[in-house]
Design a protein around this motif. Structure first.
Motif, PDB file in Angstrom:
ATOM      1  N   PRO A   1       0.809  -1.226   0.000  1.00 44.47           N
ATOM      2  CA  PRO A   1       0.000   0.000   0.000  1.00 44.47           C
ATOM      3  C   PRO A   1       0.841   1.274   0.000  1.00 44.47           C
TER       4      PRO A   1
ATOM      5  N   ASP B   1       0.438   3.391  -3.060  1.00 40.60           N
ATOM      6  CA  ASP B   1      -0.717   4.300  -3.082  1.00 40.60           C
ATOM      7  C   ASP B   1      -0.432   5.591  -2.324  1.00 40.60           C
ATOM      8  N   GLN B   2       0.361   5.493  -1.263  1.00 39.87           N
ATOM      9  CA  GLN B   2       0.710   6.694  -0.494  1.00 39.87           C
ATOM     10  C   GLN B   2       1.572   7.637  -1.335  1.00 39.87           C
TER      11      GLN B   2
ATOM     12  N   ALA C   1       1.449   7.814  -4.536  1.00 44.63           N
ATOM     13  CA  ALA C   1       0.606   8.329  -5.614  1.00 44.63           C
ATOM     14  C   ALA C   1      -0.157   9.585  -5.200  1.00 44.63           C
ATOM     15  N   LYS C   2      -0.322   9.802  -3.897  1.00 45.65           N
ATOM     16  CA  LYS C   2      -1.033  10.979  -3.405  1.00 45.65           C
ATOM     17  C   LYS C   2      -0.175  12.239  -3.450  1.00 45.65           C
TER      18      LYS C   2
ATOM     19  N   TYR D   1       1.973   5.778   5.849  1.00 47.37           N
ATOM     20  CA  TYR D   1       1.967   4.328   5.683  1.00 47.37           C
ATOM     21  C   TYR D   1       1.988   3.626   7.043  1.00 47.37           C
TER      22      TYR D   1
END
Length: 357
Positions: free
Chosen positions: A71, A74-75, A77-78, A145
């Motif tokens: 994950p 995804d962090q 990607a922010k 995260y």
């Protein structure tokens, strides 16, 4: 005392200040600090608050990502300021050495809900300013995260954690603390300290160069000589402090109550100059006088800093316009102490002058 004689001595000393290399270098150092205060603000605040440098960076950084899917992707990607590139660890480290990427993140093949901790390895270039900025930015991603992992593993908690409610930060604390808590008091009081050290040199050099007898052969008295030197040193204090405040304004740093600040600095500077003159008249030798004065100055500063309305505190509060008319009372008390010191040095100078050849 003859005011004309005092003015003549003051003009003579001011004209000869260019030969005092130590004083010239000190003034040039203060000019450098004032002219480049915005640049220094970024560098010095980063020394005690590394996270402060993140706000000054608007560059997008490339980060190499190696290891398992997680994950954490995804962090990243922010974030708009961090671009993630998937690659093997060896390839990523080679790209880091070639500075094709600014950092490398390696994530092991450990599921988020596993029993073992998830150990994320961050690779950066050692002793690099850019690495410091990237480190702070990636730290925020890793903290997010970490919070995500805590939520996933929340069912393992035996005890309920204690919630701590911290006030929201408005930002800009490092800028405010450095500029108004350190830079402005440093710049406006350095001229006073330099002038206090200068008066010792101006008085003791008359004895060491044996020029005092020639000077006293004129109609000028010894007391007028001392006050002329004091006047020359005192003139430098508001001139330098005012110049530093103007340079700060040119750097985009607003300072309120400039005239009140100059009055406080001039009065406090005169106190230091008079103390330096007393020490110089007593010892009449530069090395001993400077050592005694420097030691006494530390003691005086420690005592003054224990007072709530000390000069440094007043300067800071005046600069941000957060003080009432109380500072005028403090100024009156300091002026009274200055007048007392002035009387003492006049009496002492007359006594020393009577013993001089």
């Amino acid at each position: 005392m003859n005011r004309r004689h005092i003015n003549l001595i003051a003009k003579k000393e001011i004209a000869g200040l260019s030969s005092e290399k130590t004083i010239v270098f000190a003034i040039l150092l203060q000019v450098f600090i004032a002219m480049f205060s915005s640049f220094l603000m970024v560098g010095l605040t980063a020394m005690y608050d590394p996270e402060s440098i993140e706000g000054y960076s608007t560059v997008t950084y490339r980060v190499g990502y190696a290891g398992a899917e997680s994950p954490l992707i995804d962090q990243f990607a922010k974030r708009d300021d961090l671009i993630l590139y998937r690659m093997d660890l060896g390839e990523a480290l080679a790209a880091l050495r070639e500075r094709m990427v600014s950092a490398v993140v390696y994530v092991p093949d450990t599921p988020p809900d596993a029993e073992d901790p998830v150990t994320v390895t961050l690779y950066l270039i050692q002793n690099d300013l850019q690495s410091g900025v990237v480190n702070v930015k990636i730290k925020e991603v890793l903290q997010d995260y970490e919070e995500q992992l805590r939520e996933i593993r929340a069912d393992r908690l035996i005890y309920s954690p204690v919630e701590l409610n911290f006030p929201d930060s408005g930002g800009g604390e490092s800028f405010f603390e450095f500029v108004y808590g350190l830079l402005i008091p440093l710049l406006v009081f350095l001229p006073a300290i330099v002038s206090a050290a200068l008066i010792i040199d101006l008085i003791t050099e008359e004895y060491q160069r044996q020029t005092l007898e020639t000077l006293l052969s004129t109609p000028i008295t010894f007391t007028e000589v001392i006050w002329g030197k004091i006047a020359a040193c005192e003139v430098l204090v508001p001139l330098q402090a005012g110049a530093w405040l103007i340079l700060l304004w040119l750097n985009g740093i607003p300072v309120n109550n400039v005239m009140a600040i100059l009055l406080h600095v001039s009065t406090s500077g005169l106190v230091l100059i008079l103390l330096g003159a007393l020490v110089a008249l007593h010892y009449r030798e530069r090395t001993s006088a400077q050592f005694i004065f420097s030691t006494a100055l530390v003691v005086v500063f420690l005592f003054v800093m224990a007072v709530p309305y000390n000069p440094l505190n007043l300067i800071v509060r005046l600069a941000v316009d957060s003080i009432g008319p109380t500072h005028w009372l403090v100024l009156a008390l300091v002026a009274a102490a200055t007048a007392l010191l002035g009387w003492a040095i006049t009496v002492y100078a007359r006594r020393v002058g009577e013993k001089s050849p």
